[in-house]
Design an enzyme around this catalytic site. Structure first.
Site, mmCIF file in Angstrom:
data_model
loop_
_atom_site.group_PDB
_atom_site.id
_atom_site.type_symbol
_atom_site.label_atom_id
_atom_site.label_comp_id
_atom_site.label_asym_id
_atom_site.label_seq_id
_atom_site.Cartn_x
_atom_site.Cartn_y
_atom_site.Cartn_z
ATOM 1 N N LYS A 21 22.245 18.493 5.453
ATOM 2 C CA LYS A 21 21.762 19.796 5.930
ATOM 3 C C LYS A 21 22.546 20.955 5.333
ATOM 4 O O LYS A 21 22.144 22.115 5.467
ATOM 5 C CB LYS A 21 21.826 19.860 7.461
ATOM 6 C CG LYS A 21 21.183 18.676 8.170
ATOM 7 C CD LYS A 21 19.770 18.404 7.702
ATOM 8 C CE LYS A 21 19.234 17.102 8.251
ATOM 9 N NZ LYS A 21 19.920 15.895 7.783
ATOM 10 N N SER A 67 15.540 9.411 7.641
ATOM 11 C CA SER A 67 16.610 9.608 6.676
ATOM 12 C C SER A 67 16.057 9.406 5.277
ATOM 13 O O SER A 67 15.068 8.689 5.073
ATOM 14 C CB SER A 67 17.724 8.596 6.937
ATOM 15 O OG SER A 67 18.565 8.475 5.818
ATOM 16 N N CYS A 84 31.142 12.589 2.694
ATOM 17 C CA CYS A 84 30.352 13.606 1.989
ATOM 18 C C CYS A 84 31.099 14.929 1.863
ATOM 19 O O CYS A 84 30.880 15.683 0.914
ATOM 20 C CB CYS A 84 29.033 13.866 2.722
ATOM 21 S SG CYS A 84 28.059 12.409 3.084
ATOM 22 N N CYS A 133 26.979 17.180 2.737
ATOM 23 C CA CYS A 133 26.020 16.335 3.453
ATOM 24 C C CYS A 133 24.656 17.019 3.585
ATOM 25 O O CYS A 133 24.503 18.213 3.341
ATOM 26 C CB CYS A 133 26.583 15.952 4.818
ATOM 27 S SG CYS A 133 25.720 14.566 5.598
ATOM 28 N N GLU A 165 16.714 11.652 13.150
ATOM 29 C CA GLU A 165 16.246 10.698 12.148
ATOM 30 C C GLU A 165 16.139 9.298 12.740
ATOM 31 O O GLU A 165 16.821 8.958 13.700
ATOM 32 C CB GLU A 165 17.204 10.667 10.958
ATOM 33 C CG GLU A 165 17.187 11.928 10.141
ATOM 34 C CD GLU A 165 18.130 11.886 8.957
ATOM 35 O OE1 GLU A 165 18.021 12.782 8.115
ATOM 36 O OE2 GLU A 165 18.964 10.965 8.864
#
Length: 558
Positions: free
Chosen positions: A126, A473, A51, A124, A447
């Protein structure tokens, strides 16, 4: 004319700041540069996950574009946590925490360095809300640039994505995958740079933030390694100059109506439950109260139209190929489901941005028309009841039905659930309860993708529900309810559930009930003792001391 270097001139043009100016000359700035606006370019780039692996290169393109507009661009970095790598381990406890660290660190650097504007290059999950929270707090001209989605992987002709790898484990437990195919899926699910390709949390937040108005058109759907993404980065300099000259700031853009647009986008695309937490936190950063009821109102009025994974067929690259997020927004605007008068980072309104955007391709099947929705109302349902008196969030795609009643199978962490699936403890008709995984109890509200993927992979997805005070998730699908508040650590009812208790989940009337008498619950509560915090020092300990509940967005500055 607006002074576009009104912050940086405190450092660059004040004769009582000779040491600061000496340092700026030391990094290569010229006399002429001292009169230019300074733009902080923050990257969450690092080598540790797909990511984010390409973001530092994109940041260099952004810097080139900024310099082309007679501005000074200065790159700095902040952290990132890979959910894909940390999921199912103790590392996942740091994921949500990283959102607020990202926000805090961007706010810290931009404030301390006196930058006039911010461009954030992020990847990614957050990264996106963290950067926008910082922008809201700072309230200086700012644009978020999404790093873009990964291309799909391939194995034996089958299209793969990151959830394919997670669900391969459940198939292994169920003996429905060969060792060769198990390894083949793992090695080929992620073929290069870019965020996870379905409508998981990263793409959900990127799409929501584009609808919010804080990123440029197509930012959320331009693929990571595309020429379009590179051009977007080069164009960011021109866009940030417009914002500086017009003095357009995040609080001018991030209005209540803009958040309504963002919520609409989350629902219509079938996006992640994490958007509930993140949008509430982002709204908090600009002093707007967004509530669980706002999400329920949106879900009541907006259908799910995008046939995207994890519940559907397609990936973000497929949506981009048929017109992308701007074409979706144009369709929604034409059908009076978006506010067209909201200001955006182009300096224009939503309606002005979309006026010349091509419509969705004729005959495409990725995004369906209103007359034939995948689900007539939204998939995000806010449930209340004696199990969640302060609310919880269910993700109901329509494949699961709208009612589930079963016997509780209780776990005090997510790891033992995997063993439960592997050993056959979890059976058809069970409601798996995973608790002490909330913002404080985790700490960090991890998660539950690994447990839900194991359940799906084992073929139990249609016959087992899962509830938790943790998170899910964006890759999770199945009959799942998360964000249960109050959390177990605070003595919420979820802490009082015992194996064999009957739990009823009804998404038609938005209830989640533990079928135990009030007398019995009172007795159990009197016997319950709050456990010690799992963290006794460091960042998780600090987080547990100041984090708000999930229903308030898990903010740490309230």
């Amino acid at each position: 004319m607006n002074t576009i270097n009104k912050y940086s001139k405190t450092i660059t043009q004040d004769e009582t700041q000779p040491a600061a100016q000496a340092m700026l000359y030391g990094i290569g700035l010229t006399e002429a540069d001292m009169y230019k606006a300074q733009v902080g370019i923050v990257s969450t780039g690092y080598e540790g996950n797909t990511c984010n692996m390409h973001l530092n290169d994109l940041a260099k393109d952004v810097k080139f574009g900024v310099a082309s507009e007679n501005l000074v661009g200065l790159i700095f970095n902040t952290i990132g946590v890979s959910d894909g790598i940390s999921n199912g381990t103790d590392g996942m406890r740091f994921s949500l925490v990283s959102r607020d660290i990202i926000a805090d660190s961007i706010e810290t650097v931009v404030s301390a360095q006196w930058y006039d504007a911010v461009l954030a290059v992020v990847g990614c999950d957050k990264n996106m809300p963290g950067s926008v929270m910082a922008m809201g707090r700072l309230n200086r001209p700012a644009i978020m640039i999404y790093g873009g989605s990964i291309h799909s992987g391939k194995w034996k002709g089958e299209s793969l994505n990151i959830v394919s790898a997670f669900e391969a484990l459940g198939k292994k437990f169920n003996n429905t995958i060969t060792p060769e195919d198990f390894k083949g899926v793992i090695k080929n699910a992620c073929p290069g740079a870019g965020a996870c390709g379905g409508m998981y949390t990263a793409n959900t937040m990127a799409s929501a933030i584009e609808a919010l108005g804080m990123s440029l058109p197509y930012s959320s759907s331009n693929p990571a390694l595309s020429q379009e993404k590179k051009q977007e980065c080069l164009d960011a300099g021109k866009a940030i100059r417009v914002l500086l000259e017009k003095d357009i700031k995040p609080k001018d853009i991030m209005t209540k109506k803009a958040f309504e647009n963002a919520m609409t986008m989350v629902v219509v695309l079938g996006g992640s439950t994490n958007a509930v937490l993140h949008l509430i936190a982002m709204a908090h950063s600009v002093d707007i109260e967004l509530t669980l009821q706002d999400f329920q109102k949106t879900s009541n009025n907006i259908p799910v139209l995008a046939d995207l994974k994890p519940s559907g067929k397609y990936l973000m690259e497929d949506l981009h190929a048929v017109g992308g997020v701007p074409a979706v927004m144009k369709y929604l605007l034409e059908n009076k489901l978006l506010h067209g008068d909201c200001l955006t980072v182009t300096g224009k309104t939503v309606a002005e941005n979309l006026a010349n955007i091509p419509s969705l391709h004729q005959g495409q099947t990725v995004f369906l028309p209103l007359k034939t929705p995948l689900k007539a109302t939204g998939h995000l349902q806010i449930l209340y009841g004696n199990l969640a008196p302060e609310g919880s969030v269910a993700k109901i795609s329509g494949n699961e039905g709208d009612f589930f009643e079963g016997k509780a199978k209780v776990y005090n962490d997510e790891y033992t659930v995997i063993d439960g699936v592997k050993n056959g403890e979890v059976a058809s008709g069970d409601v798996v309860v995973i608790r002490y995984c909330g913002p404080k109890g985790g700490p960090g509200m991890p998660e539950m993708l690994k447990p839900t993927s194991a359940i799906m992979g084992a073929g139990l997805g249609k016959n087992v529900a899962l509830i938790t005070d943790g998170r899910f998730s964006g890759g999770t699908h199945g009959f799942v309810v998360g964000h249960i508040t109050p959390e177990a650590y605070d003595g919420g009812t979820i802490a009082l559930v015992k194996d064999g208790d009957t739990i009823t989940i009804n998404t038609k009337n938005n209830t989640i009930q533990l079928k135990v008498s009030e007398e019995e619950l009172t007795k159990r509560k009197s016997e319950w003792k709050q456990p010690k915090l799992k963290a006794t020092k460091g960042v998780l300990y600090k987080y547990a001391q100041c984090v708000s509940s999930a229903s308030k967005g898990c903010v740490t500055d309230n």
